[in-house]
Scaffold this motif. Sequence first.
Motif, mmCIF file in Angstrom:
data_model
loop_
_atom_site.group_PDB
_atom_site.id
_atom_site.type_symbol
_atom_site.label_atom_id
_atom_site.label_comp_id
_atom_site.label_asym_id
_atom_site.label_seq_id
_atom_site.Cartn_x
_atom_site.Cartn_y
_atom_site.Cartn_z
ATOM 1 N N LEU A 456 0.820 -1.205 0.000
ATOM 2 C CA LEU A 456 0.000 0.000 0.000
ATOM 3 C C LEU A 456 0.854 1.254 0.000
ATOM 4 O O LEU A 456 1.854 1.346 0.702
ATOM 5 C CB LEU A 456 -0.910 0.021 1.229
ATOM 6 C CG LEU A 456 -1.894 -1.128 1.340
ATOM 7 C CD1 LEU A 456 -2.670 -1.025 2.641
ATOM 8 C CD2 LEU A 456 -2.829 -1.136 0.152
ATOM 9 N N LEU A 457 0.404 2.202 -0.796
ATOM 10 C CA LEU A 457 1.103 3.474 -0.853
ATOM 11 C C LEU A 457 0.930 4.234 0.465
ATOM 12 O O LEU A 457 1.853 4.850 0.965
ATOM 13 C CB LEU A 457 0.530 4.282 -2.023
ATOM 14 C CG LEU A 457 1.117 5.636 -2.333
ATOM 15 C CD1 LEU A 457 2.616 5.549 -2.510
ATOM 16 C CD2 LEU A 457 0.477 6.178 -3.607
ATOM 17 N N PHE A 458 -0.284 4.156 0.995
ATOM 18 C CA PHE A 458 -0.533 4.812 2.281
ATOM 19 C C PHE A 458 -0.789 3.728 3.320
ATOM 20 O O PHE A 458 -1.928 3.280 3.474
ATOM 21 C CB PHE A 458 -1.756 5.731 2.198
ATOM 22 C CG PHE A 458 -1.675 6.726 1.085
ATOM 23 C CD1 PHE A 458 -0.828 7.817 1.193
ATOM 24 C CD2 PHE A 458 -2.434 6.568 -0.073
ATOM 25 C CE1 PHE A 458 -0.741 8.750 0.162
ATOM 26 C CE2 PHE A 458 -2.353 7.492 -1.107
ATOM 27 C CZ PHE A 458 -1.505 8.584 -0.993
ATOM 28 N N ILE A 460 -1.815 1.648 6.426
ATOM 29 C CA ILE A 460 -2.951 1.988 7.277
ATOM 30 C C ILE A 460 -2.590 1.731 8.729
ATOM 31 O O ILE A 460 -2.209 0.621 9.103
ATOM 32 C CB ILE A 460 -4.176 1.159 6.865
ATOM 33 C CG1 ILE A 460 -4.598 1.584 5.458
ATOM 34 C CG2 ILE A 460 -5.316 1.354 7.845
ATOM 35 C CD1 ILE A 460 -5.368 0.550 4.723
#
Lengths: 592, 376
Positions: A456-458, A460
């Motif tokens: 994931l780029l961001f 969580i």
Amino acid sequence: MTNRFKIMTKIKVLSEDLTNKIAAGEVVDRPAAVAKELLENSIDAGSDKITIILKDGGKALIQIVDNGTGMDREDAILSLQRHTTSKIFTYDDLHNIHSLGFRGEALASIASISRIELKTTTQKQTAGTLVRIDGGVIEDVSTTAGVRGTSIAVKNIFYNTPARRKFLKSNDAEYRYILNTLSRFTIYYHQIEFMLYHNDQLIFHYKPSAQSERLIEVLGARYQDKVIELNDSSTFVKISGYIGKQDASKKSRGNQYLYLNGRYIVNRSLNHAIVSAYGTIIPRDEYPLYVIFLELDPRRVDVNVHPSKMEVKFSDERLIYSILRSTVSKALASAHIIPHFTFKEADEAINLVRGVQTHMPLQGYESSRSYDIGQFISPDKPIGQPDPINSRAESQTKEESSFFERKNVWQIHNQYIISEIRSGIIIIDQHVAHERILYERALHNFEKRKPSSQQLLFPIIQELTPEDYSILNEILPYLEHLGFVIKGFGGNTVVIEGVPGDLKLGNEETILAEIIDEFKKNMNNSLDLRDNLAKSFSCKSAIKAGDKLTLTEMNMLIDQLFATQSPYFCPHGRPIIINISIDELNKRFHRT
Amino acid sequence: MDFTTSKNDFYKGLQKVIGVIPSKTTIPILENILLELNENTLQLTGTDLEICVSTELKVNGVQNGSCTVPAKSLNDILRELPDVPLKLTLDEEGKLHLKTEKGFYKLMSQPKEEFPSIVVEESEGDMEIDNNFLSRMIDKTVFAVSHDELRPTLMGVYFQLNENEFRCVATDGHRLVRIANTAFRASEFQKSVIVPTKALNLISKNLESPSEKEDSKVKFSIGENHVIFRMTDTYVYSKVIEGQYPKYENVIPNNNDKKLVVNKDELASSVKRVSIFSNIITHQIKCSVEENSVRISSEDIEYGGEGNEVISAKYNDEPLDIGYNANYILDMLKHMDTEEIQFLLKDSVSAAIIYPIAQRPNEDLMMLIMPIRLND
Ligand SMILES: Nc1ncnc2c1ncn2[C@@H]1O[C@H](COP(=O)(O)OP(=O)(O)O)[C@@H](O)[C@H]1O
Ligand SMILES: [Mg+2]
């Protein structure tokens, strides 16, 4: 089916030795057990008409009136004493039992805990005998006028053993036990006329009829077209009877009857043989209907395992297991109870069998280049799926047509997928279908090395409660096998860095919390951690009702569904596919 | 209302607004298009309540008036007509008559008053952007937005008007595009908004239309919670997406020191072929980067297919095996204009940065893609 029994008029007191060989035990624990014993005796006596009269669920009265051989005065008195039977004489007979009773203890046991009025007349006699016995003590023996047959009225069961009377359930419950018991006899003995009265009301009256008719009479008319006949006498165990189609299964064990030489038996292993033949066409939490009669040389089976005579021991249980299982699965297959999921696509039909995907369009390839395009997987043929010969022919046509995608597939209410198949239409619930796919993949992944994971780029960041955090720790290794990359972040906070590659975009934020919640919910009833996790994961990451699907997505879903082990039911037991045949549609539109 | 026009003019005008009409709506009036005639100017307006598109065209007006008619019926009949003169009149019963030399059609209509009134709010700052420049910014970013309603802020392109550049950013959480142009400066006015994808698609469509000249400009202004793009004869008004755009700058790595240069088309066609044999859901391919070559491979474990290709490249760092979603790679390559492109890599689990081999003047285009961590 013939009711084979030896009629022996003279009751003999069993020898001491023989008595010991018959394990003593309690025969009678509730009114239903009394009814069972009395019915067995009436049937053993060759009756063809039996009336059962009950009061208060059998607690006040169980009376059975038959037109069998009857007993003379001497036998009538003897019959009420322990270990008197007319049915076997020697130890060898015990291994060659053709009658339902043989232990000679039932009447005596019943007599000791109730008040009995026995009225019996043999054909030879013109007058009958009346015996009154109270708690096992003979009160009165007299002569009465009578017709051939026996009537035994058992009153006030357990009147002299209050402790046991207390254990009886409500009248209704006891009544249902009796009904249950009676059905075991009424189904099998279809040539016998049966009548049941409860509290002076006629409950049923079955006239002698064909086996198949009696079956429906007893089980109910809704099973009319829902059973398949079984018949196999090719081996040493003759198998006949009926098994239910998948829509005849029930959430409770209700409709399962197994008989051995006319005796209703309970046998876990044979039950398993039958149920496993159904495989996955019925959900795990449902019980298929079956009424199966086994006939076997009595010498190959020991029925004297328990006083209730419901348990039996086979000398070749494993063999019988496999014969039974294969007979049932053959019957299921030949009855086509699983619709042929052959999709109609204009003139060309595409079979949904494993391996369809390998016949991918080859356009875009230049012949000079060589690619490893993978092995053809030959479609293995599960029960009821299309004939491999057919599918081979069809895959050839498919290869020629450079591109295919089923076009007669529609989504309705963003919830169900409808498609046309050769025999009619099918309706697929998109959520449970996807759940099934993900569930099986999850279970499979647990066994394998870790799958790939979309990073994931961001990442969580999620803060969990201490309880959830500890659950997470427990299931973390398995989550990794599903494609999650989760790292600790100090305290109860974790960071999700990667998710399964096929997870729907946007689900990443909530999925972990949802899985943990679902996992917690199931923790009490599901013992296996992996199964629970697979269920929770599939439930939460599957496409939902309300999600719009493109044609390609629908086709993909259908292909994958039919590649699963169990395309018909979701992991929770809900159906995935409903099939409506053209015949049924025609019927409903009154086109006959 | 009474006017004459030609099918082509009318149909072209309708095409500019029809895209805004919602395909599914619980408010039936939104399926209508508003026609307003003022002298020789016909204004066509459609809205889905979030976005409003309105265009003007020249007609021969006879009598002023207005009405709303079902957009689909109007579009369908116009599409089927050859380019012939049309006469449109509204009768007393409120039906719109459409007359051609040979034919006569009546459309059900509803009065303008039923239609949501569009109040174009006052907006701060009016900027002018070159047509093709805006068009390019949208085109380079809009493909990478998220379509997932659970993350609304990612469902649009982030417009950043900075002191010395204009920037557009789009991401769906797995990939990201950032394009900046320094020729456009908002020296007095700085603002950032998230513009919904649908509005951008409508703008793109209008910018492509032949009535927009190469050198025409788009007037662009930003209000409190809306944006307006005014083109030659059409404006697109849109609410902006509320919420905080993710702090994307933080996730763009600056220590990717392994440089890979490949031919864009060669890579694209290899990936396309190999991905035929990738898993149909994850579209996972593996790029094995070695000295001066990249091997692209795929394996569909479920169905047993496999694909392999090797292309030449410029690379001389340690070998890496990196998994990607083939569709993401293909999407990006489609939006690169140079013959060669450059990947900046770090390792097999970190973001890859992709640049065109040379930037256009005043422009800075960067794409980023998250890998798929391969099985150990
Ligand atoms: N309804 C009946 N008709 C004729 N004979 C009966 C009947 N009920 C019982 N008997 C006789 O009484 C005997 C004892 O019955 P029971 O105690 O149930 O033992 P079992 O059935 O094991 O022989 C039977 O063997 C049978 O000879
Ligand atoms: Mg008996």
